[in-house]
Design an enzyme around this catalytic site. Structure first.
Site, PDB file in Angstrom:
ATOM      1  N   CYS A 188      53.244 -30.043  42.252  1.00 59.26           N
ATOM      2  CA  CYS A 188      54.274 -30.790  41.513  1.00 59.26           C
ATOM      3  C   CYS A 188      55.665 -30.559  42.125  1.00 59.26           C
ATOM      4  CB  CYS A 188      54.278 -30.343  40.051  1.00 59.26           C
ATOM      5  SG  CYS A 188      55.460 -31.268  39.077  1.00 59.26           S
ATOM      6  N   ASP A 194      50.725 -10.259   6.456  1.00 59.98           N
ATOM      7  CA  ASP A 194      52.176 -10.197   6.679  1.00 59.98           C
ATOM      8  C   ASP A 194      52.923 -11.200   5.795  1.00 59.98           C
ATOM      9  OD1 ASP A 194      54.566  -9.379   8.052  1.00 59.98           O
ATOM     10  OD2 ASP A 194      54.515 -11.320   9.038  1.00 59.98           O
TER      11      ASP A 194
HETATM   12  S1  SF4 Z   1      51.986 -31.760  34.039  1.00 54.47           S
HETATM   13 FE1  SF4 Z   1      53.957 -30.787  34.521  1.00 54.47          FE
HETATM   14  S2  SF4 Z   1      53.531 -29.407  36.218  1.00 54.47           S
HETATM   15 FE2  SF4 Z   1      51.808 -30.808  36.064  1.00 54.47          FE
HETATM   16  S3  SF4 Z   1      52.294 -32.465  37.506  1.00 54.47           S
HETATM   17 FE3  SF4 Z   1      53.054 -33.094  35.502  1.00 54.47          FE
HETATM   18  S4  SF4 Z   1      55.163 -32.429  35.444  1.00 54.47           S
HETATM   19 FE4  SF4 Z   1      54.191 -31.349  37.119  1.00 54.47          FE
END
Ligand code: SF4
Ligand SMILES: Nc1nc2c(ncn2[C@@H]2O[C@H](COP(=O)(O)OP(=O)(O)OP(=O)(O)O)[C@@H](O)[C@H]2O)c(=O)[nH]1
Ligand SMILES: C[S@@+](CC[C@H](N)C(=O)[O-])C[C@H]1O[C@@H](n2cnc3c(N)ncnc32)[C@H](O)[C@@H]1O
Ligand code: SF4
Length: 602
Positions: free
Chosen positions: A310, A569
């Site tokens: 990414c 809790d």
């Molecule tokens: S889900 Fe998030 S990390 Fe994965 S490709 Fe899409 S933007 Fe990028």
């Protein structure tokens, strides 16, 4: 250590920027609450030393040279899969970025190394100053690509001007080749105009012209081959997108058509259907029908993510940085710009946000359970309480004992999702230990090594299989607490909901709590906490699932335990006479040692 110094320094810079505490012009409160714990460790002297040296590289080494800018939250269509039927609340105009602010921020990003900007939305073409924005982007030194994703409705009118201004890459969304169906899915007319827009884009020399098609079972899955034929004599790159879940978009697992399924349909219909080479940061897997002018591709966000490569970061229409499509944490650059923050400070904030970007979305397998805002508002403002099944009070409570988690993402899981996911490789190898653990009849203590020391079992050689485990437990709360829970009037909030979420979170934290447990990639967690009529007892049941090499009973037992402790809790202010008991494994499947099922009377 250096990283923690930088991070603390960055925190301080942000803190200073935000003027915390006592800040009147606060930034995104969500971000502030997420980072509160880090602020406490900052040293004031470090602030001056901050240099946002490489803010676009995240902690996994991914360099983000692709900025997606949402120009607007508005749209001239109402696609069923993108927008809830009752529309979306829009951000007031004065909270949206002006074109000057967009340009200023774009300039900072390009200076840092961004080479590609995609304009999106909402529908970017409804923004009146779009041509001006593109023309000014074109002047930025170092920016190589100005791309746009559009529904194509107004291209015949606008595309020539957009291209002249500097637009050089175009993705057009079209989910059907049938006019009547288009009207149904978009809730508007205009199919003919989109087709004309696609043809115009080809004539104007856009290459490739990408056509985005979200595939939905029962709507357009019977058109997969028609779309493939559409590429025979048109130089277009049709990309089939796996239908993704967003709040209120009507997603259901049985409506999602997976990459594998589409591939098998196309391979049967088109002999020689072949895979092509992909570029490193491509979202889609490229294919081709032999002899066709165009191409086909698959965007497999659901069944096979592409997070490892990414390179994207998003700027929302209201000026927030969003580091992941499926993440909820955001930082407002709009306020920083409006407070005259320096370029260094702004890029430090970006770096800070990117340092927190996950390797892949933590809940990628749990996306259907996430409460993400509608796709159209990915460019808009988060309202983290709207549409959530968790009440405000409950949120507050969870937040107080689950720091650093986006707790809103965890609600019970729909097991039928699992069939869509490909098995992922999970590394469980720790050191060079070579334990013989595969044999069913091995009676050695696997958690102790030859010298009698604690040892984490090496499961590297075990086979991957579907695992599941169910555990249960009871919390005897007595009549007073029972009545308060029943009427949901416990002061601390909704006990059962909070317990449920805490239990799910507990399952995910098991390896942090139990020393010799492995990190397991969980594909499903379901946790029920119900008040049993007449016995003043809360019955907790947790089922955990995984595709992996080791079992998940510890996760199921931890889930029940944490849920039970949470009940305690939340109720202890009323009485301490609460008894947790009978936490036990009920059932376990998968793995070499065979299944286990407890007799009901055990
Ligand atoms: S889900 Fe998030 S990390 Fe994965 S490709 Fe899409 S933007 Fe990028
Ligand atoms: N998981 C994930 N999916 C994305 C992301 N960006 C886009 N997509 C998917 O890709 C589809 C098409 O998006 P586009 O706006 O055309 O962008 P793109 O395909 O990323 O664009 P290019 O790769 O630049 O052509 C979207 O509907 C999403 O399904 C992302 O950052 N993460
Ligand atoms: C949100 S739109 C914005 C740009 C523009 N309005 C358009 O439709 O192309 C960007 C892309 O997201 C896709 N999209 C929207 N909702 C989706 C969903 N639930 N699953 C998969 N893709 C989706 C659209 O098909 C489109 O290709
Ligand atoms: S997919 Fe695009 S065109 Fe359709 S409603 Fe969403 S933003 Fe509008």
């Amino acid at each position: 250590m250096y990283r923690s110094f930088v991070r603390n320094s960055q925190m301080l810079a942000v803190k200073r920027l935000l003027k915390v505490p006592g800040c009147k012009q606060s930034l995104n409160p969500l971000c502030l609450s997420v980072h509160t714990s880090d602020f406490s460790t900052c040293q004031v002297d470090s602030v001056a030393k901050i240099k946002a040296s490489d803010p676009l590289t995240d902690s996994y080494g991914r360099y983000h040279d692709y900025l997606r800018i949402s120009l607007t939250e508005r749209c001239n269509l109402r696609c069923e899969y993108c927008m809830p039927s009752d529309g979306v609340p829009l951000t007031p105009k004065d909270k949206l970025l002006t074109s000057d602010e967009i340009l200023y921020l774009a300039k900072l990003f390009v200076r840092q190394g961004v080479t590609k900007i995609r304009l999106t939305g909402g529908e970017p073409t409804v923004r009146k100053d779009i041509i001006n924005i593109i023309a000014r982007l074109k002047e930025l030194d170092g920016l190589k690509t100005i791309a746009m994703t559009t529904n194509g409705l107004t291209l015949t009118r606008q595309l020539v001007g957009l291209q002249k201004a500097g637009l050089n890459l175009l993705n057009i969304s079209l989910d059907t080749l049938q006019s009547a169906r288009y009207e149904k899915v978009t809730r508007r007319k205009g199919w003919e105009r989109v087709i004309a827009g696609i043809d115009l884009a080809i004539q104007l020399g856009f290459n490739p012209v990408k056509v985005n098609c979200v595939v939905m079972r029962g709507f357009n899955d019977d058109e997969i081959c028609d779309f493939a034929r559409f590429t025979l004599d048109r130089n277009v790159d049709v990309r089939f997108i796996e239908y993704m879940p967003f709040s209120g978009n009507g997603w259901h697992d049985n409506r999602m058509v997976s990459f594998k399924e589409m591939l098998s349909i196309l391979t049967k219909e088109f002999p020689g259907f072949e895979a092509l080479k992909n570029e490193p940061n491509d979202t889609s897997k490229a294919y081709k029908v032999p002899g066709s002018k165009g191409k086909l591709g698959f965007i497999t966000s659901m069944s096979n993510n592409f997070c490892s490569t990414c390179n994207r970061i998003r700027l929302t229409a209201d000026g927030n940085i969003k580091v992941c499509l499926f993440g909820n944490a955001e930082i407002s650059l709009r306020d920083a710009v409006r407070n005259n923050s320096s370029e260094d400070d702004i890029m430090t904030m970006v770096g800070l946000a990117l340092q927190r970007k996950k390797k892949q979305h933590a809940g990628m397998l749990n996306l259907p359970q996430m409460q993400n805002r509608p796709m159209i508002l990915i460019g808009g403002k988060i309202d983290c309480t709207k549409n959530n099944r968790v009440s405000r009070t409950a949120n507050k409570n969870i937040n107080s004992f689950l720091p650093n988690t986006s707790f809103l993402n965890f609600i019970p899981i729909n097991h039928s999702m699992n069939r869509f996911y490909e098995t992922r490789s999970i590394s469980y190898t720790h050191g060079n230990r070579n334990m013989n653990i595969d044999s069913k009849h091995n009676d050695k203590l696997t958690h102790v090594d030859a010298a009698g020391k604690a040892n984490m079992v090496n499961v590297g050689k075990k086979i991957v299989s579907s695992r599941s485990a169910t555990a249960c437990g009871k919390v005897l709360v007595g009549p007073k607490v029972s009545a308060l829970i029943k009427s949901n009037s416990m002061k601390k909030g909704d006990v059962l909901t909070v317990a449920r979420i805490a239990g799910i979170q507990g399952a995910k934290k098991t390896p942090d709590l139990i020393p010799l447990c492995h990190n397991i990639f969980l594909s499903g967690i379901k946790l029920d906490a119900t008040l049993e009529d007449g016995t003043d007892t809360i019955i907790i049941t947790a089922t955990v699932e995984s595709e992996g090499k080791t079992g998940v009973e510890m996760e199921a037992l931890t889930a029940v335990t944490i849920a039970a402790l949470t009940v305690y809790d939340m109720c202890k202010a009323v009485t301490h006479n609460i008894v947790i008991r009978d936490i036990k494994l009920m059932e376990k499947t998968g793995g070499v040692r065979g299944d286990f099922k407890r007799n009901s009377e055990d």
